[in-house]
Design an enzyme around this catalytic site. Sequence first.
Site, PDB file in Angstrom:
ATOM      1  N   LEU A  46       0.871  -1.171   0.000  1.00 50.53           N
ATOM      2  CA  LEU A  46       0.000   0.000   0.000  1.00 50.53           C
ATOM      3  C   LEU A  46       0.910   1.224   0.000  1.00 50.53           C
ATOM      4  CD1 LEU A  46      -3.014   0.718   0.081  1.00 50.53           C
ATOM      5  CD2 LEU A  46      -2.887   0.741   2.570  1.00 50.53           C
ATOM      6  N   ASP A  47       0.705   2.128  -0.950  1.00 52.12           N
ATOM      7  CA  ASP A  47       1.567   3.302  -1.070  1.00 52.12           C
ATOM      8  C   ASP A  47       1.657   4.058   0.250  1.00 52.12           C
ATOM      9  OD1 ASP A  47       1.946   2.755  -3.737  1.00 52.12           O
ATOM     10  OD2 ASP A  47       0.476   4.217  -4.461  1.00 52.12           O
ATOM     11  N   PRO A  48       2.813   4.690   0.533  1.00 50.73           N
ATOM     12  CA  PRO A  48       2.953   5.465   1.776  1.00 50.73           C
ATOM     13  C   PRO A  48       1.865   6.514   1.950  1.00 50.73           C
ATOM     14  CG  PRO A  48       5.093   5.183   0.742  1.00 50.73           C
ATOM     15  CD  PRO A  48       4.081   4.654  -0.239  1.00 50.73           C
ATOM     16  N   ALA A  50      -1.142   6.384   0.928  1.00 51.22           N
ATOM     17  CA  ALA A  50      -2.469   5.775   1.063  1.00 51.22           C
ATOM     18  C   ALA A  50      -2.684   5.308   2.497  1.00 51.22           C
ATOM     19  CB  ALA A  50      -2.609   4.600   0.106  1.00 51.22           C
TER      20      ALA A  50
END
Length: 310
Positions: A46-48, A50
């Site tokens: 999960l992207d930072p 997000a």
Amino acid sequence: MARRKKGDAISGWICLDKPYDLTSTSAVSRVRRAFNAQKAGHAGTLDPLATGVLPLALGEATKTVPFLMDADKAYRFTIAWGRSTTTLDREGETTDSSDVRPTREQVEAVLAPFIGEIDQIPPNYSAIKVDGERAYDLAREGVEFELKTRKVKVHALRVTAAPDVDHLELEMECGKGTYVRAIVRDLAAALGACGHVDQLRRTRVGRFTEQTAIGLETLENLSYEARLSEALLPVETALDDIPALAVTDEDAFRLAQGRAIVLLPRQVESLKAVLTPGDRTVSAMSGQRLVALCEMRAGSLNPVRVFQLT
């Protein structure tokens, strides 16, 4: 003499509500420390920038991670109109700008081609490997490259709110490998506009949902109070879609040793009735304990992954 592993032999899943500006790797490290677990991993980066559902596996649960990687996911996100960026989100450098502000009705009118099995080019700032290197590393270094188009599945895509002329909120349900940032990039292009992801939250991964997710600070507080077991989900949580078969203690012992067991005709028929075509994976259970993940072949169960659970 084998070296003793550091940490406790804890096994299970944590449905973490990942906070903003934290990498998935850092989240794994903090949860592993909280549990003093020997082994930990996550089921899908999960992207930072997000937030939301990040399933974390501890101990023997790490053996089930591949089954969750293929699970459907759901997202809630906000588009900010007016600016395209290098990273396709608000943190990137501006690459283009526009005064076009699509309305809710205009967006809804072009959503149909984005639903179903679609072609998608992943963002250059992604974890996809290019000649052995991560795409985001190459992008940061200014290396020019092109990612190949991939087939992805979008099950649902809908507008949920239009808080002002500069922003639009949407929800998406999709299969593995689908990038929200790429959806926003292509949606803006279809509307002759510029846009990027302003807010992104993952709301579901398989059966892990935001309603049952636990915050990192809450989890660490449970650690201080010696109440971490309250947040730990069973190892088989990630195997919800895999048929389960109850086995005897004797058969459980054989499977634990890596040996196949012979199925009764009625067991074969009952499994065939619930297995999807082409799938032969079955979870063997002894009471409430997961013994092994097996493959059904010619009337027998052959262990593929054996679990050391007590």
